[in-house]
Design an enzyme around this catalytic site. Structure first.
Site, PDB file in Angstrom:
ATOM      1  N   ALA A  61       0.848  -1.196   0.000  1.00 18.60           N
ATOM      2  CA  ALA A  61       0.000   0.000   0.000  1.00 18.60           C
ATOM      3  C   ALA A  61       0.881   1.242   0.000  1.00 18.60           C
ATOM      4  O   ALA A  61       1.977   1.245   0.538  1.00 18.60           O
ATOM      5  CB  ALA A  61      -0.901   0.001   1.230  1.00 18.60           C
ATOM      6  N   GLY A  62       0.358   2.311  -0.604  1.00 20.64           N
ATOM      7  CA  GLY A  62       1.098   3.554  -0.695  1.00 20.64           C
ATOM      8  C   GLY A  62       1.571   3.845  -2.101  1.00 20.64           C
ATOM      9  O   GLY A  62       1.619   5.008  -2.509  1.00 20.64           O
ATOM     10  N   ASN A 110       8.847   9.431   4.196  1.00 24.37           N
ATOM     11  CA  ASN A 110       7.607  10.108   3.794  1.00 24.37           C
ATOM     12  C   ASN A 110       6.823  10.548   5.019  1.00 24.37           C
ATOM     13  O   ASN A 110       6.891   9.916   6.077  1.00 24.37           O
ATOM     14  CB  ASN A 110       6.754   9.207   2.885  1.00 24.37           C
ATOM     15  CG  ASN A 110       5.761   8.372   3.661  1.00 24.37           C
ATOM     16  OD1 ASN A 110       4.696   8.839   4.068  1.00 24.37           O
ATOM     17  ND2 ASN A 110       6.122   7.107   3.911  1.00 24.37           N
ATOM     18  N   ARG A 111       6.096  11.621   4.834  1.00 19.21           N
ATOM     19  CA  ARG A 111       5.130  12.066   5.841  1.00 19.21           C
ATOM     20  C   ARG A 111       3.851  12.506   5.128  1.00 19.21           C
ATOM     21  O   ARG A 111       3.343  13.609   5.334  1.00 19.21           O
ATOM     22  CB  ARG A 111       5.715  13.186   6.706  1.00 19.21           C
ATOM     23  CG  ARG A 111       6.333  14.373   5.964  1.00 19.21           C
ATOM     24  CD  ARG A 111       6.690  15.491   6.943  1.00 19.21           C
ATOM     25  NE  ARG A 111       7.279  16.644   6.306  1.00 19.21           N
ATOM     26  CZ  ARG A 111       8.589  16.901   6.272  1.00 19.21           C
ATOM     27  NH1 ARG A 111       9.454  16.067   6.829  1.00 19.21           N
ATOM     28  NH2 ARG A 111       9.023  18.006   5.674  1.00 19.21           N
ATOM     29  N   GLY A 113       0.632  11.505   5.306  1.00 19.76           N
ATOM     30  CA  GLY A 113      -0.541  11.791   6.128  1.00 19.76           C
ATOM     31  C   GLY A 113      -1.845  11.330   5.506  1.00 19.76           C
ATOM     32  O   GLY A 113      -2.861  12.041   5.566  1.00 19.76           O
ATOM     33  N   PHE A 114      -1.827  10.121   4.908  1.00 15.08           N
ATOM     34  CA  PHE A 114      -3.055   9.533   4.343  1.00 15.08           C
ATOM     35  C   PHE A 114      -3.707  10.435   3.299  1.00 15.08           C
ATOM     36  O   PHE A 114      -4.929  10.632   3.285  1.00 15.08           O
ATOM     37  CB  PHE A 114      -4.070   9.223   5.443  1.00 15.08           C
ATOM     38  CG  PHE A 114      -3.845   7.921   6.179  1.00 15.08           C
ATOM     39  CD1 PHE A 114      -2.797   7.086   5.859  1.00 15.08           C
ATOM     40  CD2 PHE A 114      -4.692   7.537   7.203  1.00 15.08           C
ATOM     41  CE1 PHE A 114      -2.595   5.892   6.537  1.00 15.08           C
ATOM     42  CE2 PHE A 114      -4.505   6.342   7.892  1.00 15.08           C
ATOM     43  CZ  PHE A 114      -3.446   5.521   7.564  1.00 15.08           C
ATOM     44  N   ASN A 138      -6.400  -1.347   1.575  1.00 11.02           N
ATOM     45  CA  ASN A 138      -5.847  -0.898   2.847  1.00 11.02           C
ATOM     46  C   ASN A 138      -6.678   0.288   3.328  1.00 11.02           C
ATOM     47  O   ASN A 138      -6.756   1.309   2.645  1.00 11.02           O
ATOM     48  CB  ASN A 138      -4.379  -0.501   2.621  1.00 11.02           C
ATOM     49  CG  ASN A 138      -3.651  -0.118   3.892  1.00 11.02           C
ATOM     50  OD1 ASN A 138      -4.071   0.775   4.609  1.00 11.02           O
ATOM     51  ND2 ASN A 138      -2.531  -0.771   4.128  1.00 11.02           N
ATOM     52  N   ASN A 174       2.268   8.997  10.424  1.00 17.86           N
ATOM     53  CA  ASN A 174       2.033  10.354   9.918  1.00 17.86           C
ATOM     54  C   ASN A 174       0.632  10.892  10.179  1.00 17.86           C
ATOM     55  O   ASN A 174       0.298  11.983   9.725  1.00 17.86           O
ATOM     56  CB  ASN A 174       2.331  10.386   8.417  1.00 17.86           C
ATOM     57  CG  ASN A 174       3.770  10.003   8.123  1.00 17.86           C
ATOM     58  OD1 ASN A 174       4.690  10.461   8.793  1.00 17.86           O
ATOM     59  ND2 ASN A 174       3.961   9.130   7.144  1.00 17.86           N
ATOM     60  N   LYS A 213      -1.851  -4.432   9.823  1.00 19.20           N
ATOM     61  CA  LYS A 213      -0.498  -3.975   9.514  1.00 19.20           C
ATOM     62  C   LYS A 213       0.063  -3.202  10.701  1.00 19.20           C
ATOM     63  O   LYS A 213      -0.544  -2.224  11.147  1.00 19.20           O
ATOM     64  CB  LYS A 213      -0.499  -3.084   8.271  1.00 19.20           C
ATOM     65  CG  LYS A 213       0.900  -2.711   7.790  1.00 19.20           C
ATOM     66  CD  LYS A 213       0.864  -2.056   6.423  1.00 19.20           C
ATOM     67  CE  LYS A 213       2.259  -1.788   5.876  1.00 19.20           C
ATOM     68  NZ  LYS A 213       2.219  -1.251   4.499  1.00 19.20           N
ATOM     69  N   TYR A 315       7.830  -1.687  -2.278  1.00 26.95           N
ATOM     70  CA  TYR A 315       7.438  -0.324  -2.629  1.00 26.95           C
ATOM     71  C   TYR A 315       8.692   0.527  -2.832  1.00 26.95           C
ATOM     72  O   TYR A 315       9.077   0.833  -3.958  1.00 26.95           O
ATOM     73  CB  TYR A 315       6.507   0.287  -1.576  1.00 26.95           C
ATOM     74  CG  TYR A 315       6.068   1.717  -1.857  1.00 26.95           C
ATOM     75  CD1 TYR A 315       6.442   2.389  -3.018  1.00 26.95           C
ATOM     76  CD2 TYR A 315       5.275   2.415  -0.963  1.00 26.95           C
ATOM     77  CE1 TYR A 315       6.053   3.694  -3.270  1.00 26.95           C
ATOM     78  CE2 TYR A 315       4.875   3.723  -1.212  1.00 26.95           C
ATOM     79  CZ  TYR A 315       5.274   4.359  -2.354  1.00 26.95           C
ATOM     80  OH  TYR A 315       4.888   5.654  -2.598  1.00 26.95           O
ATOM     81  N   SER A 316       9.387   0.873  -1.747  1.00 27.32           N
ATOM     82  CA  SER A 316      10.497   1.826  -1.854  1.00 27.32           C
ATOM     83  C   SER A 316      11.602   1.352  -2.786  1.00 27.32           C
ATOM     84  O   SER A 316      12.235   2.157  -3.482  1.00 27.32           O
ATOM     85  CB  SER A 316      11.075   2.107  -0.463  1.00 27.32           C
ATOM     86  OG  SER A 316      10.113   2.716   0.362  1.00 27.32           O
TER      87      SER A 316
END
Length: 333
Positions: A61-62, A110-111, A113-114, A138, A174, A213, A315-316
Site C-alpha cells: 500500500a502507498g 515520507n510524511r 498523512g493519508f 488498505n 504520519n 499492519k 514499494y520503496s
C-alpha cells in the site's frame, strides 16, 4: 522490456522532486501499452488467507493510493496488489514537500498523512476495472475523525464487493494518534467493530480476509498484546511492517535523515525483519504473515520468507531498482 525502459528514464526521474516523479510514474503506467507478463510457473503459487496467489510478490500500500494503476501493476508480474490507504472522506494530507529520497542508503522518508481521494472515488475506479487479480484494500481513518474505529468499519463495508482482502493500517506514523490504536484496549475495540462489519457484509457475499499492519517500532510486550488480540478476534493474518520513526546510526544521508516521517527502503530491512521473526514466533503458524520493509534484492526477499513470511511486498525499492526487481525475485524463488 519494462526494466530496460526504467533504466533509461531513471536518471530523469531522480532529478525530479520525489513526489512529482511518483506522479509521473503513475501517469506513465496509466498510458503506456504494457503487455501482460508471461504466466507464472505453478511452482511459484501459494495459498494464503483462503486465496490462491500466483506468486509471492505483491505491491505494498502507498504506491497506488487511489487505485489508478491496478491492472498495469498486475501486467508487470506482481502476484497481488494492495491499494490505499483509503479514508472515508478525501484528504490532502500533510503539506509538501513530504517525500524524501536517501539515495546513498537506498531509503525513503515520507510524511504523506493519508492523502487520498476517499472511498467514493476509489470505489468507482475499482468497480470500473475489467482486469482480474488478488486486490488488497488498505483502509484508514480521516485525520479529524472523532471515531477512528468507525472509519475502518466503513471502509470494510464500502469495499466488500471489490476487495480480495482488507488491511487495517493502524501503524502509519504520519496521522497523529493513529499508532495508539495498536494498544490493547483500543485494538480490542477496533477489531471487534471491524470484524462485525466484515461479517455483516459477508452475509451478502464472500467473507473477506482481514489483515492487520503493524509498526516496526513496537516493544515486545506490545507485540505480545497485538498478536494476542489478533488471534482472539479471528483475524486472518498480519503485515509486518510499516515504516519506522527510528533513524539508524548507519544512515549516510545525514541531512535528509532529520526529516520527520516514516523511514522505508533498505535501512528498514533489519528492524522490520526482526519484528517479523518475533511475530512469527508468537503466531506459531496460526495464520500467515506478509513481510514488507526494506526488500531490495532476491536475497532480502528470501530472508523475509525464512523469517516467517508467506508473502512479501515491495514499494520503496522500486524507486531505485525499478519493476525488473519483481522478475529477479520470482526467479530466485
Amino acid at each position: 522490456m519494462i526494466g530496460t525502459a526504467f533504466s533509461l528514464i531513471r536518471p530523469l526521474l531522480m532529478r525530479m522532486d520525489p513526489e512529482l516523479a511518483h506522479e509521473r510514474t503513475l501517469a506513465a503506467l496509466r498510458s503506456l501499452p504494457i503487455p501482460p507478463c508471461l504466466p507464472d510457473s505453478p511452482t511459484l503459487g501459494v495459498r494464503a488467507f483462503g486465496l490462491d496467489f500466483p506468486n509471492r510478490v505483491g505491491v505494498a500500500a502507498g504506491f497506488d493510493k487511489n487505485a489508478e494503476v491496478v491492472d498495469p501493476l498486475f501486467r508487470l508480474g506482481f502476484g497481488f496488489v494492495e491499494i490505499g490507504s483509503v479514508t472515508p472522506r478525501p484528504q490532502e494530507g500533510n503539506p509538501r514537500p513530504r517525500l524524501f529520497r536517501l539515495p546513498a542508503d537506498q531509503g525513503v522518508i515520507n510524511r504523506f498523512g493519508f492523502n487520498n481521494q476517499g472511498h467514493a472515488a476509489v470505489l468507482a475506479r475499482l468497480q470500473a476495472r475489467k482486469g482480474k487479480g488478488i486486490l488488497g484494500v488498505n483502509v484508514g481513518a480521516n485525520k479529524d475523525s472523532e471515531d477512528k474505529a468507525a472509519d475502518y468499519a466503513a471502509g470494510i463495508v464500502a469495499f466488500a464487493a471489490v476487495a480480495s482482502y482488507f488491511t487495517l493500517n493502524v501503524s502509519s506514523p504520519n496521522t497523529p494518534g493513529l499508532r495508539n490504536l495498536q494498544k490493547r484496549e483500543a485494538l480490542d475495540d477496533l477489531l471487534a467493530r471491524v470484524v462485525e462489519a466484515r461479517d455483516t457484509s459477508a452475509l451478502h457475499g464472500t467473507r473477506r480476509p482481514l489483515l492487520l499492519k503493524i509498526a516496526p517500532d513496537v516493544t515486545m510486550f506490545e507485540l505480545d498484546d497485538i498478536v494476542d488480540r489478533a488471534l482472539a478476534h479471528g483475524l486472518d493474518g498480519m503485515i509486518v511492517s510499516n515504516t519506522t520513526i527510528s533513524r539508524p546510526d548507519s544512515l549516510k544521508e545525514k541531512a535528509v535523515a532529520g526529516e520527520a516521517g516514516g523511514l522505508s527502503g533498505a535501512p528498514l530491512f533489519e528492524l522490520s525483519t526482526q519484528v517479523l521473526a518475533e511475530t512469527a514466533k508468537r503466531v506459531a503458524g496460526r495464520f500467515p504473515l506478509i513481510g514488507v520493509g526494506g526488500i531490495h534484492s532476491p536475497q532480502t526477499a528470501k530472508a523475509k520468507i525464512e523469517a516467517g513470511a508467506t508473502l512479501v511486498q515491495l514499494y520503496s525499492s522500486l524507486v531505485y531498482k525499478g519493476p525488473g526487481l519483481v522478475t529477479q525475485i520470482k526467479r530466485a524463488l
